[in-house]
Scaffold this motif. Structure first.
Motif, mmCIF file in Angstrom:
data_model
loop_
_atom_site.group_PDB
_atom_site.id
_atom_site.type_symbol
_atom_site.label_atom_id
_atom_site.label_comp_id
_atom_site.label_asym_id
_atom_site.label_seq_id
_atom_site.Cartn_x
_atom_site.Cartn_y
_atom_site.Cartn_z
ATOM 1 N N GLU A 98 0.850 -1.185 0.000
ATOM 2 C CA GLU A 98 0.000 0.000 0.000
ATOM 3 C C GLU A 98 0.883 1.232 0.000
ATOM 4 N N LEU A 99 0.437 2.267 -0.690
ATOM 5 C CA LEU A 99 1.162 3.532 -0.687
ATOM 6 C C LEU A 99 0.634 4.361 0.479
ATOM 7 N N ARG A 100 1.505 4.638 1.439
ATOM 8 C CA ARG A 100 1.137 5.423 2.620
ATOM 9 C C ARG A 100 1.637 6.848 2.451
ATOM 10 N N GLN A 101 0.812 7.794 2.839
ATOM 11 C CA GLN A 101 1.143 9.205 2.690
ATOM 12 C C GLN A 101 1.304 9.835 4.068
ATOM 13 N N TRP A 102 2.456 10.452 4.303
ATOM 14 C CA TRP A 102 2.695 11.248 5.491
ATOM 15 C C TRP A 102 2.792 12.701 5.048
ATOM 16 N N TRP B 35 5.891 3.084 0.048
ATOM 17 C CA TRP B 35 5.205 1.804 -0.132
ATOM 18 C C TRP B 35 5.509 0.926 1.077
ATOM 19 N N VAL B 36 4.467 0.376 1.696
ATOM 20 C CA VAL B 36 4.635 -0.513 2.849
ATOM 21 C C VAL B 36 3.825 -1.788 2.620
#
Length: 174
Positions: A41-45, A51-52
């Motif tokens: 999943e592409l995680r956005q901070w 990608w995690v």
């Protein structure tokens, strides 16, 4: 006297919250066959995106054990209990585990999870393409044809898009 051959079967383990990877690592280090379905999943901070790999089925891990390892697995500090029905751990068919592995092999394939009670579909087998050999049900979700694998014991369905020209109707096996 001949030694009795041990029968191995797949079971689902309910894990502590967010401990799926820890339990997986611990069981692998003890040479216990297990499977943790992961999806990228592409995680956005606020400052970056990354990608995690996250567990597809939160708080669940699959283990293939005999009676000998059955209690060793549950004695882990990260395991809570087996998924049971009527007080007995539910056995999960090998074909379902293999189908789930094939679903997740293609990183570009979108695999979705549903906890809703999806309507029963027509039993099919994929005869062409990267999902060849998978048996499941074909249903329409939001106007698209999807192949579904049901994990009734977990109250979960896993599904992905499929083209009708890549399937054939079969008799149900699960």
């Amino acid at each position: 006297m001949q030694a009795r051959k041990l029968a191995y079967s797949w079971h689902a383990i309910y894990t502590r919250s967010r401990a799926e990877k820890k339990l997986y690592k611990e069981l692998c280090s003890r040479s216990i066959e297990c499977y943790l379905p992961l999806q990228k999943e592409l995680r956005q901070w606020s400052d970056r995106s990354k990608w995690v790999e996250e567990p597809l089925l939160r708080s669940y891990l699959f283990v293939k054990v005999s009676e000998r390892e059955y209690y060793d697995v549950i004695n882990s500090s990260f395991a809570v209990r087996y998924v049971t029905f009527g007080g007995k751990a539910v056995s999960i068919p090998e074909e379902q585990i293999e189908s789930l592995r094939i679903f997740l092999e293609d990183e570009n394939r979108k695999v979705d999870l549903s906890h809703d009670n999806l309507e029963k579909g027509e039993s099919v087998e994929v005869v062409a393409g990267p999902l060849k050999g998978i048996q499941g049900e074909i249903i329409q979700i939001r106007g698209k044809n999807r192949i579904v694998i049901r994990f009734d014991s977990l109250g979960t369905c896993v599904y992905t898009d499929i083209s009708l020209d890549k399937i054939k109707q079969v008799q149900p096996v699960f």
